[in-house]
Design an enzyme around this catalytic site. Structure first.
Site, PDB file in Angstrom:
ATOM      1  N   CYS B  24      37.634 -19.546 -10.570  1.00 52.04           N
ATOM      2  CA  CYS B  24      37.303 -18.217 -10.187  1.00 52.04           C
ATOM      3  C   CYS B  24      35.926 -17.792 -10.567  1.00 52.04           C
ATOM      4  O   CYS B  24      35.125 -18.574 -11.012  1.00 52.04           O
ATOM      5  CB  CYS B  24      38.263 -17.313 -10.904  1.00 52.04           C
ATOM      6  SG  CYS B  24      39.009 -18.182 -12.279  1.00 52.04           S
ATOM      7  N   ASN B 260      37.152 -19.477 -16.560  1.00 56.23           N
ATOM      8  CA  ASN B 260      36.850 -20.128 -15.297  1.00 56.23           C
ATOM      9  C   ASN B 260      36.823 -21.610 -15.589  1.00 56.23           C
ATOM     10  O   ASN B 260      35.955 -22.091 -16.308  1.00 56.23           O
ATOM     11  CB  ASN B 260      35.493 -19.639 -14.779  1.00 56.23           C
ATOM     12  CG  ASN B 260      35.060 -20.397 -13.542  1.00 56.23           C
ATOM     13  OD1 ASN B 260      35.829 -21.176 -12.985  1.00 56.23           O
ATOM     14  ND2 ASN B 260      33.831 -20.168 -13.118  1.00 56.23           N
ATOM     15  N   GLY B 261      37.788 -22.314 -15.053  1.00 56.60           N
ATOM     16  CA  GLY B 261      37.864 -23.740 -15.324  1.00 56.60           C
ATOM     17  C   GLY B 261      39.296 -24.170 -15.456  1.00 56.60           C
ATOM     18  O   GLY B 261      40.190 -23.547 -14.892  1.00 56.60           O
ATOM     19  N   MET B 505      40.354 -53.928  -1.560  1.00 58.36           N
ATOM     20  CA  MET B 505      41.425 -53.603  -0.626  1.00 58.36           C
ATOM     21  C   MET B 505      42.547 -52.847  -1.364  1.00 58.36           C
ATOM     22  O   MET B 505      42.505 -52.699  -2.565  1.00 58.36           O
ATOM     23  CB  MET B 505      41.962 -54.844   0.082  1.00 58.36           C
ATOM     24  CG  MET B 505      40.833 -55.652   0.707  1.00 58.36           C
ATOM     25  SD  MET B 505      41.320 -56.645   2.105  1.00 58.36           S
ATOM     26  CE  MET B 505      41.636 -55.419   3.357  1.00 58.36           C
ATOM     27  N   GLU B 923      31.156 -43.404   3.274  1.00 60.63           N
ATOM     28  CA  GLU B 923      30.218 -42.603   2.507  1.00 60.63           C
ATOM     29  C   GLU B 923      28.779 -43.087   2.575  1.00 60.63           C
ATOM     30  O   GLU B 923      27.927 -42.587   1.871  1.00 60.63           O
ATOM     31  CB  GLU B 923      30.671 -42.492   1.055  1.00 60.63           C
ATOM     32  CG  GLU B 923      30.401 -43.698   0.202  1.00 60.63           C
ATOM     33  CD  GLU B 923      30.364 -43.317  -1.278  1.00 60.63           C
ATOM     34  OE1 GLU B 923      31.169 -43.865  -2.016  1.00 60.63           O
ATOM     35  OE2 GLU B 923      29.539 -42.480  -1.653  1.00 60.63           O
ATOM     36  N   LYS B 974      40.924 -45.435  -5.776  1.00 65.85           N
ATOM     37  CA  LYS B 974      40.334 -45.123  -7.077  1.00 65.85           C
ATOM     38  C   LYS B 974      40.081 -43.635  -7.222  1.00 65.85           C
ATOM     39  O   LYS B 974      38.945 -43.212  -7.402  1.00 65.85           O
ATOM     40  CB  LYS B 974      39.035 -45.908  -7.269  1.00 65.85           C
ATOM     41  CG  LYS B 974      38.111 -45.847  -6.061  1.00 65.85           C
ATOM     42  CD  LYS B 974      36.815 -46.592  -6.313  1.00 65.85           C
ATOM     43  CE  LYS B 974      36.030 -46.733  -5.029  1.00 65.85           C
ATOM     44  NZ  LYS B 974      34.780 -47.435  -5.182  1.00 65.85           N
ATOM     45  N   CYS B1139      39.895 -59.053   9.914  1.00 62.95           N
ATOM     46  CA  CYS B1139      40.099 -59.154   8.460  1.00 62.95           C
ATOM     47  C   CYS B1139      41.386 -59.913   8.170  1.00 62.95           C
ATOM     48  O   CYS B1139      42.374 -59.754   8.864  1.00 62.95           O
ATOM     49  CB  CYS B1139      40.176 -57.747   7.851  1.00 62.95           C
ATOM     50  SG  CYS B1139      40.891 -57.698   6.191  1.00 62.95           S
ATOM     51  N   CYS B1145      36.028 -58.407  -0.789  1.00 60.77           N
ATOM     52  CA  CYS B1145      34.988 -57.495  -0.320  1.00 60.77           C
ATOM     53  C   CYS B1145      33.921 -57.287  -1.392  1.00 60.77           C
ATOM     54  O   CYS B1145      32.742 -57.181  -1.096  1.00 60.77           O
ATOM     55  CB  CYS B1145      35.569 -56.139   0.043  1.00 60.77           C
ATOM     56  SG  CYS B1145      37.169 -56.189   0.839  1.00 60.77           S
ATOM     57  N   CYS B1150      33.105 -62.366   2.210  1.00 62.19           N
ATOM     58  CA  CYS B1150      34.117 -62.271   3.260  1.00 62.19           C
ATOM     59  C   CYS B1150      33.843 -63.326   4.329  1.00 62.19           C
ATOM     60  O   CYS B1150      32.788 -63.317   4.950  1.00 62.19           O
ATOM     61  CB  CYS B1150      34.077 -60.874   3.882  1.00 62.19           C
ATOM     62  SG  CYS B1150      35.198 -60.713   5.281  1.00 62.19           S
TER      63      CYS B1150
END
Lengths: 479, 1554
Positions: B24, B260-261, B505, B923, B974, B1139, B1145, B1150
């Protein structure tokens, strides 16, 4: 794992063979393993899914022993190898190695030489005297009879003996080993290889009764009375015949197995009179059937000194290089050339044999025709003879090597009245290996029909676990 | 409150209101001289109002999450309003006021009131009367959903008895009254008892709060509008809960704090607090202490618990500041610069209480002092200002009150671990240093420590038993379930490298409860992790806040401020004990004059009792432990060394937790230490679970013996000595524990210990309740009988005669597929089948594949494998919507270009574009060329652009080319962790896309540094929506217990799309522990999310996607029935294109060219878009077949139809028998609300100030004509310039417009994310200040900020921009005439910035760009910095101490003449087109760059600091230090050498030609 980049860095090294001229003058093995097996082991990628491990019927834990060989840990490699396979020295020599077809490196190049690594491990083991009998700590007091001393029977016997059962193996021939003994020529598989294993098994308490044909020398019923369990591992020995014109008219037409057995017996020193022996010397030999047994006939014929050897195959020639994208990791149809074929023979494909012809009761020629294969609307392959394609071949000796249809029914199987499956094999599943008769089990070719040695070993091991479970309520044996 | 209020739905299905989190906006205003006024009240309300955007509204926009205000007791006001009620108030300070929420039911209310009155009397105080608080729900415009649970609000007046010696005594009595009344009312058992609540009860403060939006507070409470209502302080809070069932009482402020937290360790903190019952004595509270239990009740929010704790401490005699330091200590263990007395203070207090760990900005007050403290890592923002007329304003951001600049004398921020206190009585501000110095010197802590502290390593050596021979060892290993893989994949790498091995994987093994095999008990526990509501920590780059110190043995009495007879304390620096360490502990009595006494209790029992004997053995063990503690043994070692053929062990985790819980229940736990000597612990997760359930130290003797045996057998490198092996293994485990702790945002072992940061999957509730009390377990499962049977089986295998175990361990099969090993969802046969099927377009073969996966009889792997469909009214398949339609709901998983090859990545994109589905960039950014369609009409553009914590390649252009922008909060493989792309995978091409240097490794931080909490996420969603208003914003979450509530928060934060990924998702590289043990299956998370969203009436607004090991059409149907609109396929899409699950990987090897950048291996790639298209069409076809069978014509019809699902009892086995899947099939009442996506989010873009910018910038946007815009901004103007930049990027790409095409002259305090993704050609020139995230993702624009002319403050001594400035900046320039906050230029990959001072973690993870700091830096500068250059003015000469030297080297700046010489003839072209284009080269002229940048800084900001430096350049230059990443330098050298070779070759050729 091997070396992560080993498959990129090293190339595959195969067995080396003695020159043809040198090797066709004797019946001894003529292949040699590469010296640097560690590098071959380094080519293994230790796959997340090791397709070889599944491609191998006994599920050898191939990546593990590849790695151990790479690191020079031979003794550990031997332990891992033996944990899935009782007789790696058999498969290391005569297995067609579906594992290598399934090998991931095979998808993008040349497979890891798995079979050679296997052979090098087991031979190292024998050489170092690491292989010794492993008798059980306790005896169960249960008696098991195993009928047939081929790879299925032997594997089953060894497993059962090691958990303390009294095992007797019956063999109708004069020496144990089944098809491995007489069906495979010495130049591919020297027979002392079997004998040293038998010695180990005797040390583990297995009793071998050769020259004892169940249903002939000893009645099946007696067997059932004497033992707590009986395992039928008698193989699928009924050969496929070629019932065409002239088949029963002329001499000189033999089943391959008769030819090979007699030859090997003689090689092993048994007395076989010349009139009983089948010689290919100076003859035009036609081998009908394109499989391994056909090859064995070729190799033997050439060693006899045949004038010519021709091999006929009804199926079309397979592609030289299969489309791996739609076959790998399965066993692909592809052009394979055996060492025996390499030693000299004509191979002809898509050929059907129409008639034997002869003179003086002896076969002299066979009439053939070419066939065409096409798929019908149900994707079933259909064969059609090509009109006008007939031709004849010279043939003084015809060897029928078209495989086996099922076990021999006469004798034991009929006597036992055990149920058969639709294909004429003894009916049993691969879970409990039980036949329709109480305490009677079946495994190997006798249960599944003709197959590979490695499948026989698998079934023998699994059947042993089933028998042990049957006898003891539970089993410590692996499947 | 002991129960949740009526307003919220009860626990149902998977929905449990206990999972709620909040965060908040917080703020306060106070008059330093304690001058009370109504103005302060009004200012407080104004702050609230201005923090509105930090709160959230529910399904109804008028429905707030909660807001409130805390004031001093307005004596004058009460004195005015009470006479009418017949109440005669005593003097000020001699009466207390309780603000009480009461049930609406009148009889219940009367009962409550009676109890309150009675308790007041009982406690010897004077009941004065009740006052009805005038409330106006209509005026406040409260919706029905809020009024339905509106309490009756009354104030109770309590007069001080004569016995109370002072006001503190009265406060203590009021506290006791409250606790006792609460307990008695709970005992009444009213249905609506929960609606009884003391908002406050004090003679000093009063709280007005409720379920409000911020502006509703003043409207609702008439009192607050009354001019007589005065206070010298106002503490306010606006709540953003992750749930829309906020209750009135969950609003902040609590009695003493607003927060806050999030307190991550709250479970453990509550347990430890209750465990103190026996040892806690207080002089001040005396016998009253006994009435208070439980001091922290179950079922409250973390903040409420924290409030309880701080209240208890202050009541027990701690000062407010002291209590705050005890609860939220700063990071002292690794802080070299902290002075010794302060460190001793913290170290002493560490034995008293474990930290309450987590991100926290806590504002606290007792009415006499008001202050705030920040967590050790500074993970929440808190800024403040002081005026020349004694006003202090503190808030989550600046600009919350309009205060004339000329009145402000100081602008600063709360720094990590720092405190800020205003003593209203003394009328002054006491800063951090003073408070702490004073407290640290109150007692001779150093001396006390010297007397009491024993460090294990200083004790004399002991002799440990020797490892047994191989065969005997083998049996032991088997008894504890060791597999070959434990040795190969887990332990050997740890012993060799000192860290856990990496894998790749996803995990497709069965859950422990579904496996037919005996599993380690730890495997039933899944690690929880931080997502959205709090950030995970980077334990490597931010190691300075982490600590593994563990204190073994008794905790002193919390209230024993008496130090004459101090208790001894045994300390270890990390919790893994070697065998020798353990012997030291065992014999510690010798070295401590008997102050410590250790006893060893065996966890073993005779094997002949078998599995059934375990319960009895456990009971005996607990009794023995209790007895030992009562006999004053203060260290208990639980040991399973006794295991042999005749003795089997209770699983150590079970024994540990059972004893821990037993001792807590007896209130004895803090009187003893608990040390575990076990053969069962070998991998990180085993240690983490033992720690999480109470082990203070662990000795894994069998793991050591195993490693020694490996060494003896030559399995480890020869050069490794036994000692070295031990050290490395322990180090690896330590690092692993760090990682596990930090993924939940916990930084100290002491707080992690007993914090139970796990959820159980597949454990029966009875079993959990008894042995793992308080752990979430949603679907039941095995109990003690199965767990003991597993142990018994292992024992039988170990000491029995199984042939395969005679001389070998079990093969395992968890990490690599093995015939005799654990099951996997995919095996060699299924992979071969599906690849052959797609390559030959053979649906029959696909069906064989699908049947094999769908039918899990005999080989249960997934929860859905246990499902079956109920019978529906079958329809003809022709009536079902087409496969072409269905595939539009399919997306491919987020896999980055970098982790997979260009070929593999673009093939998926082409295929998905052909289908009309969506592919995901992952990403790593995307090559610009792919934005343009290909000649044949195909497109390689990924429709989903992912934004992950590394922000690699996230440019304005990248975002402009998205249909959906996905914020990856967590990844299934992960969760709670960052990633690393090793340098060898960063080739030229990847370097280009990621805007980084080839050959230099890249780190993605564990958290998004702009998402530490839910309102931050809302801000990022807002930022991204601004960059591309046409794109949907998606948030990817990973399934864990409570994910539904988090998802509800995310939807309230306006996400258009939410992904629920399973724990089993894939990865290119991840530590094995994370792949295997974190997160839960998507079936659970998705079901919980659907149920929660439906209950919250939020479901229709968002599209829901399920992800994780999706394989077949049946999976699609199940996802749909559980609530998914869409389904994502990761691994299987890769398999369709070639694959084969090598799981290599991370090694770049590979062999099929999918997950490698090796040019040779990439050639082996054989996949085609057709293969992928075929796969998805097959899946859609299978989906249709099932739809026809179940009778669904369209996919929308089936979404959320859990009534069509049931459990397939036929395929259960001994372990899965106890599972109860029905909570997943629960279908909440919808009352007409949507159960699938059919509405849209309101992002509120229409009202934004950027619309004006766009309007005014039209000439520039359309005709490239320069424009100048003058405009005022305020803190509500967030993401200023971003929407405008989005338009630039859409039209002109990354090149943008010519410099200064759009110049915006702004004035005021800008809201968060000023200039986020600012495009090239856009300039923001701000006279005022910025908040957090200035220049986030900067994509070529320029930002300059300086204080307005009228300000009296010195710019270089005051803060001008907040935290996390320039996060993920790609290019552009920034000039800040003032000091920046924490994490300045974090993950900058190309921007240039000049600033006059920065907080902690400056330039963290930077990979490019140039930063000039003309002042002090905080600690940990350049942590994880792998590229770019920073120049720091180091006037004090101690910068090196504050710089994290792990990856960088410090160099002086060469003088001009030296540089010129070095430059030789290379002619550095520093300026092109009038902008600073800094090409980093090795031989660059640093001083010229630096000077140019400072000149520009002065030019844009008129910086006095800059000017004085330039004026005295020769004196200043030597004081600059250049921060140069080592890898970066190497890469630059390599690139230059390469260039030289090319140049020479070219020259040579030319020469030859000539």
């Amino acid at each position: 794992m091997g070396k992560p980049t080993g498959f990129k860095e090293y190339s595959r090294e195969n067995l080396s063979y003695a020159p043809v001229a040198d090797r066709i003058v004797h019946y001894n093995e003529f292949s040699k393993l590469p010296t640097d097996m560690a590098t071959q082991g380094a080519r293994c990628m230790d796959c997340g899914i090791p397709f070889c491990h599944n491609g191998c019927p006994v599920n050898n834990i191939i990546p593990d022993w590849n790695d151990l060989v790479y690191h020079g840990k031979w003794r550990e490699a031997l332990d891992v190898l033996h944990s899935t396979n009782n007789f790696p020295e058999f498969t290391g020599r005569i297995c067609p190695a579906p594992c290598e077809e399934a090998c991931t490196v095979n998808l993008i190049g040349d497979a890891v030489s798995i079979k050679n690594i296997e052979l090098s491990i087991i031979e190292k083991g024998w050489q170092e005297d690491w292989i010794t009998p492993q008798p059980p700590e306790h005896k169960s007091g249960k008696k098991v009879a195993i009928v047939g001393s081929g790879p299925a029977g032997l594997a089953c016997a060894q497993q059962l003996a090691r958990v303390g059962h009294d095992v007797v193996v019956y063999e109708k021939e004069n020496r144990v080993g089944g098809l491995m003994r007489y069906g495979i020529p010495n130049f591919k598989f020297e027979k002392h290889i079997i004998d040293r294993r038998i010695a180990q098994m005797r040390g583990e308490g297995v009793n071998f009764m050769a020259d004892t044909h169940i249903g002939v020398d000893l009645s099946s019923k007696d067997l059932l009375n004497k033992y707590d369990a009986v395992v039928l591992t008698g193989g699928a020995e009924k050969p496929r015949d070629l019932p065409i014109e002239g088949r029963n008219e002329y001499s000189g037409i033999h089943y391959a197995m008769e030819f090979l057995t007699k030859n090997t017996k003689r090689v092993l020193g048994d007395e076989i009179a010349d009139q009983d022996f089948i010689s290919a010397k100076d003859k035009h030999v036609v081998v009908i059937g394109g499989g391994d047994t056909g090859s064995d006939c070729i190799g033997t014929s050439n060693r006899h000194g045949a004038a010519s050897v021709t091999q006929l195959e009804i199926m079309p020639a397979p592609p030289e290089i299969p489309n791996k994208l739609t076959t790998w990791p399965n066993w692909p149809m592809k052009m394979r050339t055996s060492t025996s074929q390499d030693e000299g023979c004509e191979r002809d494909f898509a050929v059907t044999t129409k008639r034997f012809a002869g003179e003086n009761g002896k076969v002299t020629t066979i009439e053939c025709a070419r066939v065409d294969w096409s798929q019908d609307e149900k994707s079933q392959w259909q064969m059609k003879e090509i009109a006008g394609s007939e031709f004849t071949l010279k043939a003084d000796l015809v060897l029928l090597a078209m495989g086996f249809v099922h076990p021999v029914h006469e004798g034991m199987i009929e006597e036992l009245e055990v149920e058969k499956d639709a294909r004429g094999n003894v009916a049993a599943n691969t879970e409990d290996y039980k036949t329709s008769l109480d305490k009677v089990f079946a495994a190997g070719d006798m249960r599944r029909g003709q197959s590979l040695v490695v499948w026989a070993i698998r079934e023998g091991r699994q059947a042993a676990r089933a028998v042990d479970t049957y006898l003891m309520g539970s089993s410590n044996l692996p499947r | 409150m002991s129960q949740l209020p009526l307003s919220a739905p009860k626990k149902q299905g998977l929905y449990d209101p206990a999972h709620e989190h909040d965060a908040c906006g917080v703020g306060f205003v106070a008059h330093i001289k304690n001058q009370k006024s109504h103005d302060i009240v009004e200012k407080g309300l104004e702050i609230l109002h201005r923090l509105t955007h930090r709160g959230a509204a529910g399904a109804d926009p008028r429905e707030g999450d909660g807001a409130g205000i805390l004031l001093q007791i307005p004596d004058a006001f009460f004195r005015a309003v009470t006479p009418d009620l017949g109440i005669e108030l005593p003097a000020e300070g001699e009466y207390g006021v309780g603000m009480v929420f009461m049930p609406q039911d009148e009889s219940h209310r009367q009962a409550c009131e009676k109890i309150v009155e009675q308790v007041i009397e009982d406690e010897g105080q004077v009941f004065l009367g009740w006052r009805d608080v005038p409330c106006d729900a209509v005026r406040a415009d409260l919706p029905e959903s809020v009024t339905i649970c509106e309490p009756v609000i009354r104030q109770v007046f309590v007069g001080q008895a004569k016995t109370c010696i002072d006001q503190d005594a009265l406060e203590r009595k009021l506290y006791v009254i409250r606790r006792v009344a609460r307990n008695r009312i709970d005992a009444l058992g009213f249905e609506d008892e929960a609606n009884f609540y003391f908002a406050s009860m004090s003679s000093l403060t009063i709280v007005y709060k409720g379920m409000f939006l911020s502006h509703q507070v003043g409207a609702y409470y008439e009192d607050l509008r009354d001019a007589r209502m005065t206070s010298a302080l106002a503490l306010v809070h606006q709540r953003f809960s992750t749930n829309t069932f906020p209750a009135w009482e969950l609003a902040h402020p609590f009695r003493m704090i607003a927060h806050n937290g999030e307190i991550n360790t709250v479970r453990g903190n509550i347990n430890w607090m209750n465990a103190r019952r026996h040892s806690m004595k207080s002089e001040l509270l005396g016998d009253d202490l006994d009435k208070l239990w439980p001091v922290i009740a179950e079922g409250q929010s973390d903040t409420a618990c924290f409030d309880n704790a701080i209240e208890l401490l202050t009541m027990g005699g701690y000062s407010l500041a002291h209590a705050a330091m005890l609860l939220v200590p700063e990071a002292w263990a690794g802080n070299q610069s902290m002075d010794e007395t302060r460190r001793a203070f913290y170290e002493h207090h560490a034995a008293l209480m474990e930290p309450w760990d987590g991100p926290a900005a806590v504002a606290f007050t007792d009415g006499r002092q008001i202050g705030a403290t920040l967590d050790r890592n500074g993970l929440r923002p808190a800024r403040y200002l002081i005026t020349d007329d004694d006003l202090v304003v503190m808030g989550s951001e600046m600009g919350v009150l309009n205060i004339p600049e000329e009145k402000i004398v100081k602008k600063w921020r709360l720094q990590p671990g720092k405190m800020f206190l205003i003593d209203l009585k003394e009328g002054r501000i006491i800063d951090d240093a003073e408070i702490k110095e004073q407290l640290s010197n109150e007692k001779p802590y150093q001396k006390i420590l010297a007397k009491t502290q024993i460090q294990l390593e200083t004790l004399p050596e002991e002799v440990a038993p020797m490892a047994p021979e191989h065969d005997a060892l083998l049996n032991k290993q088997q008894a504890f379930g060791y597999s070959q893989e434990d040795l190969k994949f887990l332990m050997t790498p740890m012993a060799i490298s000192g860290q856990e091995a990496t894998g790749s994987m996803g995990n497709d093994n069965p859950l422990a409860v579904l496996s037919n095999r005996s599993k380690h008990l730890s495997n039933y526990f899944r690690q929880l992790f931080a997502q959205v509501t709090n950030p995970p920590i980077d334990p490597i780059r931010e190691e300075m806040v982490m600590s593994l110190t563990s204190i073994i043995g008794p905790n002193p009495n919390l209230f024993s401020l008496d130090t004459d007879e101090p208790q001894m304390r045994l300390e270890v620096h990390q919790p893994i004990l070697t065998n020798i360490d353990l012997e030291k502990v065992r014999h510690i009595e010798r070295y401590t004059d008997g102050k410590f006494r250790t006893t060893t209790l065996s966890m073993c029992y005779t094997a002949d009792q078998g599995a059934v004997g375990m319960e009895n053995a456990l009971n005996k063990l607990c009794d023995a432990a209790e007895k030992a503690v009562n006999e004053h043994y203060n260290i208990v070692i639980l040991s399973d060394r006794e295991v042999d053929a005749d003795h089997m062990a209770i699983p150590a985790l079970l024994a540990t937790s059972a004893v821990h819980q037993h001792l807590i229940n007896k209130g004895l736990r803090t009187e003893t230490g608990l040390v575990i000597e076990t053969g069962s612990a070998r991998e990180v997760h085993h240690f983490a679970t033992l720690a999480g359930y109470g082990a203070e130290a662990i000795n894994p003797y069998l793991a050591f013996e195993t490693l020694f045996d490996l060494q003896r057998n030559g399995e480890l490198p020869e050069e490794l000595t036994l000692e070295e092996i031990k050290i490395r293994y322990v180090k690896a485990i330590d690092k692993g524990i760090f990682k596990v702790m930090s993924k939940m945002g916990i930084s100290t072992y002491q707080s992690y210990c007993g914090a139970q940061i796990f959820e159980a999957i597949g454990l029966a509730s009875g079993f959990i309740e008894k042995y793992f009390t308080g752990t979430a377990s949603q679907i039941e499962g095995v109990g003690l009988s199965e767990i003991s049977e597993e142990a018994a089986r292992l024992h039988r295998d170990a000491f029995g005669h199984a042939q395969i175990y005679k001389n070998a361990l079990d093969v395992g099969g968890d990490y690599a597929w093995r015939v005799r090993g654990e099951e996997h969802l995919l095996g060699p046969e299924t992979i071969a089948k599906i690849q052959h099927a797609v390559r030959t377009n053979n649906y029959g073969l696909y069906k064989e594949y699908a049947d094999h996966i769908n039918d899990q009889a005999g080989r249960l792997t997934t929860l859905r494998g246990l499902f079956k469909f109920n019978k529906g009214h079958s329809i003809s398949i022709d009536e079902v919507e087409s496969a072409e339609n269905i595939v539009k709901r399919f997306v491919t998983g987020a896999m980055s270009f970098g982790s997979i090859s260009h070929e593999a990545h673009s093939t998926l994109a082409i295929a998905m574009n052909r289908l009309g589905g969506k592919s995901n960039t992952g990403e790593g950014g995307e090559e610009v060329e792919r934005f343009t369609p290909m000649a044949n009409g195909d497109s390689m553009r990924s429709a989903i652009k992912q934004v992950a914590s590394g922000r690699f390649g996230v440019t304005s252009e990248y975002l402009a080319n998205a249909d959906q922008i996905q914020i990856k909060v967590a990844q299934g493989a992960k969760p709670g962790e960052g990633g690393q792309l090793p340098g060898h995978k960063v080739d030229q091409r990847i370097g280009r896309v990621r805007h980084s240097t080839p050959g230099v490794g890249l780190i993605s931080p564990p958290p998004h540094h702009d998402i530490y909490s839910i309102e931050d996420l809302a801000q990022l969603i807002f930022d991204l929506k601004n960059t591309n208003t046409d794109a949907d914003i998606s948030v990817k979450l990973v399934s864990e217990v409570g994910v539904g509530t988090i998802a509800a928060g995310v939807v309230k934060a306006h996400a258009d799309h939410v992904v629920i990924a399973g724990h089993d998702g894939g990865t290119g590289a991840s530590p094995l522990t994370s792949i295997k043990h974190a997160g839960s299956p998507w079936e659970l998370g998705l079901a919980e999310t659907q149920q929660t969203l439906v209950l919250n009436r939020l479901r229709g607004r968002t599209r829901l996607q399920a992800d994780g090991q999706m394989r077949t059409g049946r999976d699609v149907i199940i996802a749909g029935l559980l609530g998914a609109d869409e389904v994502a396929f990761g691994t299987i899409a890769l398999i369709a294109e070639g694959c084969i699950m090598m799981r290599k990987c991370h090694l770049n090897t590979c062999p099929v060219g999918v997950a490698t950048q090796d040019p040779e291996l990439r050639k082996k790639f054989v996949g085609t878009p057709e293969d992928v298209v075929n796969f998805f069409m097959f899946v859609a076809e299978e989906t249709r077949e099932i739809m026809a069978k179940l009778g669904f014509r369209t996919f929308n019809e089936l979404i959320g139809r859990t009534d069509m699902l049931d459990t397939n009892d036929a395929i259960r086995h001994w372990k899965s028998q106890g599972l109860d899947l029905s909570p997943m099939f629960h279908k909440p009442e919808t009352s007409g609300g949507a159960i699938y996506h059919c509405e849209t989010q309101d992002h509120g873009l229409e009202a934004l100030i950027d619309n004006q910018l766009i309007e005014q910038a039209k000439p520039a946007l359309e005709e490239k004509k320069p424009v100048l815009i003058d405009i005022d901004v305020c803190n509500a103007d967030r993401s200023f310039g971003t929407m405008l930049s989005g338009k630039v990027a859409k039209k002109y790409g990354i090149q943008g417009l010519p410099e200064d095409s759009i110049v915006i002259k702004a004035k005021g305090t800008a809201g968060q994310s000023l200039g986020a993704w600012l495009a090239r050609g856009v300039t923001i020139d701000l006279a005022g200040e910025g908040n957090d995230y200035v220049g986030k993702g900067l994509s070529g624009g320029r930002i300059s900020i300086y204080p307005p002319k009228e300000t009296p403050i010195k710019a270089d001594e005051n803060i001008i921009v907040g935290n996390t400035v320039l996060f993920g900046a790609i290019a552009g320039e920034c000039y800040f005439n003032g000091i920046g906050g924490e994490r300045f230029a974090v993950r900058n990959s190309g921007a240039v910035a000049v600033v006059e001072g920065v907080g902690d973690h400056g330039c963290e993870y930077m990979t490019g760009g140039t930063v000039v700091v003309l002042g002090e830096t905080g600690r940990n500068f350049a942590a994880g910095m792998s590229g770019g250059i920073a120049y720091v003015l180091d006037e004090t000469g101690d910068f090196e101490n504050r710089c994290n030297m792990a990856q960088v080297a410090l160099e002086p700046i060469a003088s001009e003449s030296d540089a010129l010489e070095a430059l030789d003839h290379q002619g550095a072209d520093l300026e092109t087109h009038g902008r600073v284009d800094i090409k980093h080269t090795l031989s660059q002229d640093d001083q010229k760059i630096l000077r140019t940048l400072i000149e520009r800084h002065v030019h844009y900001t008129n910086s006095a600091r800059g000017k004085s430096i330039l004026d005295d350049w020769d004196a200043y230059l030597p004081q600059f230090t250049k921060v140069m990443p080592v890898d970066y330098k190497r890469a630059l050298a390599e690139m230059e050498a390469e260039l030289k070779v090319k140049h020479n070759v070219k020259a040579g050729k030319e020469h030859a030609n000539g």
